[in-house]
Every structure is written in C-alpha cells, then in structure tokens.
Design an enzyme around this catalytic site. Structure first.
Site, PDB file in Angstrom:
ATOM      1  N   SER B 138       0.828  -1.204   0.000  1.00  0.00           N
ATOM      2  CA  SER B 138       0.000   0.000   0.000  1.00  0.00           C
ATOM      3  C   SER B 138       0.863   1.254   0.000  1.00  0.00           C
ATOM      4  O   SER B 138       1.965   1.259   0.561  1.00  0.00           O
ATOM      5  CB  SER B 138      -0.894   0.014   1.237  1.00  0.00           C
ATOM      6  OG  SER B 138      -1.555   1.267   1.358  1.00  0.00           O
ATOM      7  N   TYR B 151      -1.564   0.331  10.358  1.00  0.00           N
ATOM      8  CA  TYR B 151      -1.691  -0.312   9.057  1.00  0.00           C
ATOM      9  C   TYR B 151      -0.502   0.060   8.159  1.00  0.00           C
ATOM     10  O   TYR B 151       0.115  -0.790   7.524  1.00  0.00           O
ATOM     11  CB  TYR B 151      -3.009   0.138   8.420  1.00  0.00           C
ATOM     12  CG  TYR B 151      -3.234  -0.289   6.991  1.00  0.00           C
ATOM     13  CD1 TYR B 151      -3.646  -1.584   6.693  1.00  0.00           C
ATOM     14  CD2 TYR B 151      -3.066   0.616   5.935  1.00  0.00           C
ATOM     15  CE1 TYR B 151      -3.880  -1.976   5.385  1.00  0.00           C
ATOM     16  CE2 TYR B 151      -3.297   0.235   4.625  1.00  0.00           C
ATOM     17  CZ  TYR B 151      -3.706  -1.058   4.349  1.00  0.00           C
ATOM     18  OH  TYR B 151      -3.935  -1.438   3.050  1.00  0.00           O
TER      19      TYR B 151
END
Lengths: 440, 246
Positions: B138, B151
C-alpha cells in the site's frame, strides 16, 4: 451521494452502501430504517431511489450453478444479463426473457418482472424462475417459488424491491443453435394495419413495432413491425456456420456528459422518424442477437441525449379490446402536443403471470419518451386519463410521476400486495421515493 | 482447454483478488483460491468455473496461524506458477492505539503472516527455478500518517520484505513484484470520500497485476501519478507533512 435512475429524473442525494455479500446485506438491513435495494439503475424513474438508504447489489455478481439438463442458472442478484450472454451464448444458451437492454441485473429483472419481445408467447421474466431468495426485514432468507411461500413470490415478482432484498435467483435459459435471429420487417401505413400485422404474426417468437409518433390523421400508428425467431444452424450462410454462436456486438461512441438538450428538437426528431419509416424496406434478414434485442445498448449513455434535465419514459398497457381506440387517442394527443416522442415502441403483451404488481396484461404496450420539461407533465396527465378510460396501467419500472390513484385503478391486486408485505414485515422497511409517492 | 498457468491467490475473497481471479480465469489459467471463509471461497470458485470453464480449487488459510503455513504449502495441488497475496486488514487505528492486541492483529494480518507464507511459496519456486510472487502492499506504507500508521507501518514492513525477498530470489529465477494500488473502491474503503482521479477500480488493479506478472518493474503503482505523489510526500519535512496530512 448523488443518485438517479436511467431517465436522470429525479436526481437525489442519498446514502448508498454496497452489498458485497450476504453478510453485508444483513448488516445493512440490521442497521434499520427505510431502504431500497438497487441494481444497475436501469429503471427510469425513482423506483431505485431512497434518500434514507440505498443498497447496491451490483457487487453480488457470482454465477453459482448451471444445470445443462434443465437450463436452470442459479446466480446472485447483481449478475447482469450482459454477463449471462457473455458466458452462455457461446455455449448455446440464451435467457428465456430479455428486456430491451442487457445491462439490467437479475435482481432488478425479478423486481420489475421485466418482459421482452416474446411476452405474448412466453410470459415475463418471472414465468421462467424456479425460485428466488429474499432477505426480509428481520434478516431471514426465504427461498420462494410458485410452490414455496407463493405469497412472497407473487409479491416479490414485479414488487419493485418492496418485500425485501432479492439475493439470488434461479432462472431458466433456453437452448439456441446460433447467435442469429431470422428477422422479418414489415411496414404499415396506419394503426389498424399495425395491429392487424401483430395479429397475423402472433406465432413469431419475438415481435415489436417502432411507431412514428409524429404521424397524424389516417397515418396515426404507422409503424415498422419487426418479428424474429432464433435462426437454426441450417439457416446460416456457410461463412457464419463455422462459428454459429459467435456474437457480433456493435459499440458506437458514448454520448458525452455535456450533451445539450436542444439536439433532440422537433425538426431533428421529425426528420429522423420520417427517414426511419421510409428507409425500412420490408424484407427478411439475419440479425445478430445483440442488435435485434438490445439496439440501444450499442450507444453507451444514450440517456444523456436529453441533456441535464433528463427524460420521462411513459409506458402504458391497454387491454386488447380497448387497444385500438385507446392507442389512437394516445398517439393523437401526443402528436398534437408539441412534444412528440423521439422513440415510440409498441408491443403485444400476454397475460400478467403470477406477479401481483407485474405490469403486463393481455393487450398492447406503448412506450413514449419525453424530455423532463415542465410543460410535459400536464400532457402526461392527459395521457393518464386516456389510459384510465381504457382500463390500462403504467409500468412501474419506467414511472417517475404517476399518482397513487392511478396505481390503484390500474393494479387491482395492490391491497393483496400490501397485506403480504405487512405479513412479512416489509412495510416501512423497504421503500423508495416511488413507493412513498404511490402510498405503498 | 488446457490451462495456461496455475495461479494461487491468498485472501481470494477480497475485491482486488476477485477481479484478479477473473482476469486470470479469462486467460484460461487454473486457479487455487485460499482464504478463511470456505462458503465464500466456494461461491467464488463456482463463479470462476462457470464463467471461464477453468479448474478452480479452494484451500483454507488463515495468515494469523503461522504454524499452519508449511502444511498449507505442502497441501497445494500443484506448486503454482504465480502466487498473489491480497490479504489485508485496514483495522481501526484509534482502537489499535489503545489496545495492543488489535495493533498486533493488524501487523500480523498485513505483514508477518503474508510475508511468512509468501516466503515458503517463494522458496519452493526457487527450488524449481521459476515463479512469480505478487504482494499487494500500500501507499500507506510509504510514509506513516497519524490517521493510519499501524496499518501503514505493517505495509511498510511488507514492502521492505518483498523488496528483500525479490533480491534473494532473483538468482533463482523467481520474480517478486510489489503492487501499491493507491485508493481503490472496495469494501475496505466503503463510505470514505476518495478523490476520483486517484482512485482505481479493483479491475484496474487486476490488469496492473497481470501486466506486472508478465515483466517490467518489480514495484508498481497502479495509477502512475501515485509514484510522483509519494515521492513528493516522502521528501516533505515532518512539520509540513503533519500539517497537510492531518
């Protein structure tokens, strides 16, 4: 989030969540409040709109099972007929019923009990369902069919999503030998001749007529009538016989977002209608499946042609005995109004079928397109009066503006429909702008 | 039809995984779908078999259970030509800040679990001398933000791991590709306001993954503008970054 139907009128702001899977649907239902499930948003008006909550079933698009012995396909509600054609036409199968666009979802097709050009022979979408799974307001999933929970089935079929969320359906496909239609084209010079043609061509699998909505006097109802039957392998010329199930899908450029509404004006539309009628040479030809069933799908976003204000499709059905007189009055009123319809289509319909709120009745259905302009609304109210006078009714999948009285007069099973909704706890939980307008 | 390749997808019920599986199915590739939920896996498998007529098998895998990884890899029907890891958990940042076990879960779901299972598959591929490993990481791992750094840090670890694994595997004929999708319309981002120009569809990510499998860069951004944006973001001084990212 902004939301609108295919007619782009009305347009609302509302909360939209996605039904990724059955759990997500359950979570949305458990969150409470009023909501409506929606699919590909190919219903024209406000049937899929609810500012309080909308649940998109588009992500639930899995094909689950197919049995070649019965032709039954089990799939999730977000599967589109386009998906089904892509997968099954090459294998020699075709949906028993397809509406004028392949971009509808199966859930939407059940909810609107859509009809095709074969309704006079084969009935509607619902006549070919083995069952459908519906999630109710309390989260229960009921598999309903003509035999199991027939009340819920009859209310869900054509019930515009007002009983619950349609999760899955088992629908019948029919075997085909080729991806071609043997099409016959006829031209009529007036309404009587048009209806006479439909009568004589009753045994054709598919039939539909394009009507010149500008014609007046003796020429009212002049039409180009098109009939079709699935072509057998032996009917194809040698060069097509190599790959008889290969599709030919035309795709023209999309209508751009800023398309101005003056493009469709009286002069351009009259010229188009005149040319279309003149150029339609009576003949027999082989037509590709997609251009025969879904001609407008070749023009992506054709709904932008009416510009930002959007458009209204007025689709009514009149019972057979009153059809000639009623259609003549509807067409005369339209042609004389200054707002003649760009596209006018006429189709014979058969019996209603099981769906309590299903649109079809034995007779003829006429569909007219109008811009969503202020002066059009009084015209449509005059058309409503003619439809009422002749015992007809309007199609909920197209409707954006009829009143509750018109619905009650046209749909005698509405009380039964409401009783069943109440019995299953659907009232107040599943609703749309349309159902609110219609006191459902 | 004889399958062209065999493709193993980890986290196969995610939206990006579904789109990628369909792209591979359309090419006639055989698929192995792995995930936690056997019912949903069975539905995906049925869909892929019906749509594309390709062989599809399902396997249970929970990336939070590293003890099961060796048996998982041994139990695969074949050693695949391509493995794609689409496992991910955005989690709740604020809850994770207060509850270490939640932070740990986010880190294991996005980093240590996927890394360990991919390493096992990559080693088997290396022994064979060929294979492609695709990890979906990501842009959140390119720089930690207050809003999602648990995250983000897990993805940063995953990105670094993939980069290192790629280095180790290069001499064994195994390519390792890191994919940073940027914003994607999926159930993970449902309800978030995402800028349309920077937001991809799952199918766009799928197409980028298939292109990357075939060759080219080993680290890709699905929308190329993200490479530029993240280069700028990485180079900002902390004081400025904090002001614009909060």
């Amino acid at each position: 989030m902004k939301a609108e139907g295919w007619g782009r009128f009305p347009r609302i702001d509302g909360q939209l969540v996605s039904g990724w899977d059955e759990m997500a649907v359950l979570r949305r239902i458990a969150a409470g409040g009023s909501m409506i499930a929606c699919g590909a948003r190919r219903s024209y008006g406000d049937a899929s709109l609810n500012p309080a909550g909308m649940l998109s079933m588009v992500p639930m698009d899995r094909l689950l099972d197919f049995d070649p012995a019965t032709g039954l396909l089990l799939c999730e509600a977000g599967v589109t007929l386009a998906d089904i054609l892509d997968v099954f036409v090459p294998r020699g199968w075709f949906p028993a019923v397809t509406p004028g666009t392949r971009f509808v979802t199966v859930g939407g097709a059940v909810a609107a009990d859509v009809h095709g050009k074969n309704h006079h022979r084969d009935g509607g979408f619902g006549a070919h369902l083995a069952f459908c799974d519906v999630m109710l307001a309390d989260g229960r999933v009921i598999r309903c069919s003509p035999d199991r929970d027939p009340d819920l089935f009859a209310a869900t079929l054509g019930g515009m999503g007002l009983t619950g969320v349609i999760l899955r359906a088992s629908l019948r496909l029919r075997p085909i030998e080729t991806a071609w239609i043997r099409e016959d084209i006829f031209r009529s010079s007036g309404l009587d001749e048009t209806l006479d043609l439909f009568g004589r061509l009753h045994d054709r699998s598919y039939s539909v007529a394009w009507i010149d909505a500008f014609a007046t006097g003796a020429r009212i109802g002049r039409a180009v009538v098109m009939t079709g039957d699935h072509a057998g392998l032996d009917e194809l010329p040698a060069e097509l016989r190599q790959a008889p199930l290969a599709r030919t899908v035309r795709r023209l450029p999309a209508v751009p977002p800023g398309c101005p509404s003056w493009l469709l004006n009286r002069a351009s539309v009259r010229a188009f209608n005149e040319a279309y009628h003149r150029l339609a040479r009576p003949r027999r030809r082989l037509s590709a499946l997609d251009s025969f069933f879904h001609p407008l799908d070749a023009v992506p976003a054709w709904n932008r042609l009416y510009g930002r204000r959007g458009f209204l499709q007025y689709q009514c059905v009149l019972p057979r005995t009153a059809a000639a007189a009623g259609l003549r009055r509807l067409l005369a009123e339209t042609a004389g109004s200054g707002w003649p319809s760009f596209l006018a289509m006429l189709k014979p319909l058969g019996e209603q079928g099981m769906g309590l709120m299903s649109f079809p009745m034995e007779g003829y259905t006429l569909a007219l397109d109008f811009p969503a302009a202020e002066p059009v609304f009084p015209l449509l109210r005059r058309l409503d009066a003619i439809v009422d006078d002749h015992g007809g009714r309007l199609y909920l999948a197209k409707d954006a503006r009829m009143d509750a009285g018109m619905l009650r007069r046209g749909y005698p099973a509405v009380d039964r429909f409401q009783e069943i909704r109440a019995a299953y706890g659907s009232c107040g939980r599943f609703g749309s702008l349309q159902s609110r307008r219609l006191d459902l | 039809m004889t399958p062209r390749k065999s493709v193993l997808i980890l986290g196969a019920t995610s939206d990006i995984a579904r789109a990628t599986a369909r792209r591979h199915g359309a090419r006639g590739d055989a698929l192995i779908l792995a995930g936690r939920d056997s019912h949903r896996l069975a539905d995906e498998a049925a869909d892929l078999r019906l749509r594309f007529g390709v062989p599809v098998e399902i396997r249970l895998l929970d990336v939070l259970e590293p003890d099961s990884f060796a048996a998982f890899v041994d139990g695969l029907p074949v050693l695949p030509d391509v493995v794609i890891c689409a496992v991910g958990l955005l989690g709740d940042q604020t809850a994770a800040e207060r509850t270490p076990v939640l932070a740990d879960r986010i880190i294991r779901s996005n980093f240590t679990g996927p890394a360990a299972v991919l390493a096992l598959v990559a080693d088997a591929m290396a022994a064979r001398g060929a294979g492609v490993v695709v990890g979906i990481s990501s842009v959140a791992g390119d720089r930690g933000r207050a809003a999602n750094y648990v995250y983000g840090s897990a993805k940063a670890g995953f990105t670094a791991y993939l980069s290192g694994l790629g280095g180790r595997m290069a001499q064994h004929g195994v390519r390792v590709v890191t994919v940073r999708p940027g914003f994607v319309r999926t159930r993970m981002t449902e309800g978030l306001r995402l800028p349309p120009l920077l937001t991809a569809t799952p199918d766009e990510v799928a197409r980028a993954i298939l292109r990357a499998e075939a060759g080219g860069r080993a680290d890709i951004y699905v929308r190329p503008i993200w490479r530029f944006i993240m280069a700028v973001i990485r180079s900002l001084p902390d004081s400025l970054f904090r002001r614009i990212s909060s």
